[in-house]
Write a protein that holds these residues in place. Structure first.
Motif, mmCIF file in Angstrom:
data_model
loop_
_atom_site.group_PDB
_atom_site.id
_atom_site.type_symbol
_atom_site.label_atom_id
_atom_site.label_comp_id
_atom_site.label_asym_id
_atom_site.label_seq_id
_atom_site.Cartn_x
_atom_site.Cartn_y
_atom_site.Cartn_z
ATOM 1 N N ARG A 1 -90.346 24.356 -44.362
ATOM 2 C CA ARG A 1 -89.979 22.985 -44.693
ATOM 3 C C ARG A 1 -88.545 22.741 -44.278
ATOM 4 N NH1 ARG A 1 -88.673 20.091 -50.420
ATOM 5 N NH2 ARG A 1 -89.615 18.042 -50.029
ATOM 6 N N LEU A 2 -88.366 21.831 -43.360
ATOM 7 C CA LEU A 2 -87.031 21.462 -42.917
ATOM 8 C C LEU A 2 -86.525 20.275 -43.733
ATOM 9 C CD1 LEU A 2 -87.441 21.608 -39.025
ATOM 10 C CD2 LEU A 2 -86.902 23.458 -40.626
ATOM 11 N N PHE B 1 -89.980 14.597 -28.669
ATOM 12 C CA PHE B 1 -90.254 13.929 -29.936
ATOM 13 C C PHE B 1 -91.267 14.732 -30.736
ATOM 14 C CE2 PHE B 1 -90.912 10.394 -32.753
ATOM 15 C CZ PHE B 1 -92.252 10.461 -33.090
ATOM 16 N N VAL B 2 -91.060 14.805 -32.071
ATOM 17 C CA VAL B 2 -91.990 15.504 -32.953
ATOM 18 C C VAL B 2 -92.646 14.539 -33.946
ATOM 19 C CG1 VAL B 2 -92.231 17.277 -34.736
ATOM 20 C CG2 VAL B 2 -90.723 17.670 -32.773
ATOM 21 N N ALA B 3 -91.816 13.820 -34.709
ATOM 22 C CA ALA B 3 -92.355 12.949 -35.752
ATOM 23 C C ALA B 3 -91.316 11.904 -36.134
ATOM 24 C CB ALA B 3 -92.740 13.765 -36.984
ATOM 25 N N ALA B 4 -91.788 10.797 -36.709
ATOM 26 C CA ALA B 4 -90.886 9.746 -37.165
ATOM 27 C C ALA B 4 -91.472 9.064 -38.391
ATOM 28 C CB ALA B 4 -90.637 8.722 -36.063
ATOM 29 N N ILE B 5 -90.583 8.452 -39.168
ATOM 30 C CA ILE B 5 -90.992 7.737 -40.374
ATOM 31 C C ILE B 5 -90.194 6.450 -40.465
ATOM 32 C CG2 ILE B 5 -89.330 9.015 -41.817
ATOM 33 C CD1 ILE B 5 -91.486 8.935 -44.063
ATOM 34 N N SER B 6 -90.841 5.374 -40.861
ATOM 35 C CA SER B 6 -90.156 4.093 -41.002
ATOM 36 C C SER B 6 -89.198 4.124 -42.187
ATOM 37 C CB SER B 6 -91.179 2.981 -41.194
ATOM 38 O OG SER B 6 -91.903 3.180 -42.402
ATOM 39 N N TRP B 7 -88.297 3.146 -42.255
ATOM 40 C CA TRP B 7 -87.313 3.191 -43.338
ATOM 41 C C TRP B 7 -87.973 3.034 -44.692
ATOM 42 C CZ3 TRP B 7 -87.023 -0.807 -46.719
ATOM 43 C CH2 TRP B 7 -87.316 -2.101 -46.296
ATOM 44 N N SER B 8 -89.107 2.326 -44.736
ATOM 45 C CA SER B 8 -89.804 2.141 -46.009
ATOM 46 C C SER B 8 -90.627 3.363 -46.401
ATOM 47 C CB SER B 8 -90.734 0.928 -45.908
ATOM 48 O OG SER B 8 -91.805 1.217 -45.027
ATOM 49 N N TYR C 1 -95.436 8.582 -37.604
ATOM 50 C CA TYR C 1 -95.991 8.759 -36.260
ATOM 51 C C TYR C 1 -95.692 10.182 -35.827
ATOM 52 C CZ TYR C 1 -96.978 7.925 -31.326
ATOM 53 O OH TYR C 1 -97.505 7.968 -30.064
ATOM 54 N N TYR C 2 -96.676 10.834 -35.193
ATOM 55 C CA TYR C 2 -96.539 12.234 -34.815
ATOM 56 C C TYR C 2 -96.886 12.457 -33.352
ATOM 57 C CZ TYR C 2 -96.617 12.988 -39.868
ATOM 58 O OH TYR C 2 -96.335 12.956 -41.211
ATOM 59 N N ALA C 3 -96.252 13.446 -32.759
ATOM 60 C CA ALA C 3 -96.681 13.914 -31.453
ATOM 61 C C ALA C 3 -98.058 14.551 -31.609
ATOM 62 C CB ALA C 3 -95.678 14.927 -30.906
ATOM 63 N N GLU C 4 -98.865 14.441 -30.575
ATOM 64 C CA GLU C 4 -100.217 15.005 -30.634
ATOM 65 C C GLU C 4 -100.199 16.499 -30.930
ATOM 66 O OE1 GLU C 4 -102.414 11.732 -30.611
ATOM 67 O OE2 GLU C 4 -103.282 13.744 -30.538
ATOM 68 N N SER D 1 -91.555 13.174 -44.342
ATOM 69 C CA SER D 1 -91.377 12.364 -45.542
ATOM 70 C C SER D 1 -89.887 12.098 -45.739
ATOM 71 C CB SER D 1 -91.968 13.064 -46.772
ATOM 72 O OG SER D 1 -91.315 14.305 -46.997
ATOM 73 N N ARG D 2 -89.575 11.221 -46.666
ATOM 74 C CA ARG D 2 -88.168 10.922 -46.925
ATOM 75 C C ARG D 2 -87.957 10.563 -48.381
ATOM 76 N NH1 ARG D 2 -86.469 6.199 -43.108
ATOM 77 N NH2 ARG D 2 -84.505 6.431 -44.228
ATOM 78 N N ASP D 3 -86.732 10.801 -48.835
ATOM 79 C CA ASP D 3 -86.298 10.398 -50.159
ATOM 80 C C ASP D 3 -85.024 9.591 -49.946
ATOM 81 O OD1 ASP D 3 -85.224 10.119 -52.709
ATOM 82 O OD2 ASP D 3 -85.856 12.104 -53.353
ATOM 83 N N SER D 4 -85.174 8.283 -49.879
ATOM 84 C CA SER D 4 -84.032 7.439 -49.541
ATOM 85 C C SER D 4 -82.933 7.497 -50.596
ATOM 86 C CB SER D 4 -84.497 5.996 -49.342
ATOM 87 O OG SER D 4 -85.330 5.905 -48.187
ATOM 88 N N ALA D 5 -83.306 7.718 -51.850
ATOM 89 C CA ALA D 5 -82.300 7.814 -52.911
ATOM 90 C C ALA D 5 -81.367 8.993 -52.670
ATOM 91 C CB ALA D 5 -82.984 7.939 -54.258
ATOM 92 N N LYS D 6 -81.889 10.021 -52.000
ATOM 93 C CA LYS D 6 -81.087 11.214 -51.705
ATOM 94 C C LYS D 6 -80.571 11.218 -50.272
ATOM 95 C CE LYS D 6 -83.549 14.183 -55.003
ATOM 96 N NZ LYS D 6 -84.338 15.432 -55.177
ATOM 97 N N ASN D 7 -80.872 10.164 -49.521
ATOM 98 C CA ASN D 7 -80.461 10.099 -48.112
ATOM 99 C C ASN D 7 -80.951 11.326 -47.351
ATOM 100 O OD1 ASN D 7 -79.307 7.851 -46.980
ATOM 101 N ND2 ASN D 7 -77.236 8.665 -46.927
ATOM 102 N N THR D 8 -82.180 11.736 -47.638
ATOM 103 C CA THR D 8 -82.720 12.988 -47.101
ATOM 104 C C THR D 8 -84.122 12.765 -46.554
ATOM 105 O OG1 THR D 8 -81.423 14.297 -48.663
ATOM 106 C CG2 THR D 8 -83.330 15.371 -47.672
ATOM 107 N N GLN D 9 -84.424 13.435 -45.461
ATOM 108 C CA GLN D 9 -85.785 13.437 -44.952
ATOM 109 C C GLN D 9 -86.249 14.882 -44.814
ATOM 110 O OE1 GLN D 9 -86.862 12.434 -40.985
ATOM 111 N NE2 GLN D 9 -84.950 13.086 -40.059
ATOM 112 N N TYR D 10 -87.556 15.059 -44.702
ATOM 113 C CA TYR D 10 -88.142 16.385 -44.676
ATOM 114 C C TYR D 10 -89.185 16.478 -43.565
ATOM 115 C CZ TYR D 10 -86.274 16.116 -49.404
ATOM 116 O OH TYR D 10 -85.451 15.926 -50.483
ATOM 117 N N LEU D 11 -89.425 17.707 -43.126
ATOM 118 C CA LEU D 11 -90.524 17.978 -42.211
ATOM 119 C C LEU D 11 -91.242 19.221 -42.724
ATOM 120 C CD1 LEU D 11 -91.906 17.014 -39.577
ATOM 121 C CD2 LEU D 11 -90.592 18.795 -38.396
ATOM 122 N N GLN D 12 -92.419 19.015 -43.297
ATOM 123 C CA GLN D 12 -93.244 20.124 -43.748
ATOM 124 C C GLN D 12 -94.081 20.590 -42.571
ATOM 125 O OE1 GLN D 12 -93.429 21.734 -46.817
ATOM 126 N NE2 GLN D 12 -94.791 23.153 -45.737
#
Length: 131
Positions: free
Chosen positions: A19-20, A47-54, A59-62, A71-82
């Motif tokens: 998990r990044l 490109f690997v993956a992206a997530i909208s601000w909401s 969206y993922y690479a094939e 995923s993201r946790d906007s309250a923590k200003n953090t995103q993740y890649l499992q």
């Protein structure tokens, strides 16, 4: 200017998981799309993956679809890649990225689809998958 710092990389056997995380500082990223790119030795960054601000759209690479989850946790200003079911071909330096500052509001469902859609990158974290 936003600063992005990745963590969570390492060495894992094929079939394993990592998990990044990516934490932003300098400004909020809560109203920017975010994503991940990677660069394998001798290859261009891809490109690997992206997530909208909401968080409503992803969206993922094939090559990673069905195995990776962003995923993201906007309250923590953090995103993740499992990353699950890792393969040796996933070995690369993984970069966290934030959408470009365009002076207009991003759609809540917009997701970047390529490297040029991003405006800021972290320093990267190494992921090595052994066979």
């Amino acid at each position: 200017q936003v600063q992005l710092v990745e963590s969570g990389g390492g060495l894992v056997q094929a079939g394993g998981s990592l998990r990044l995380s990516c934490t932003a500082s300098g400004r909020t990223t809560s109203n920017f799309p975010m994503g991940w790119l990677r660069q394998a030795p001798g290859k261009d960054r891809e490109f690997v993956a992206a997530i909208s601000w909401s968080g409503r759209s992803t969206y993922y690479a094939e090559s990673v679809k069905g195995r990776f989850t962003i995923s993201r946790d906007s309250a923590k200003n953090t995103q993740y890649l499992q990353m699950n079911s890792l393969k040796p071909e996933d070995t690369a330096v993984y970069y966290c990225a934030a959408g470009r500052e365009r002076g207009i509001v991003y759609s809540p469902v917009y997701t970047p689809r390529k490297e040029a859609d991003f405006g800021s990158w972290g320093q990267g974290t190494q992921v090595t998958v052994s066979s």
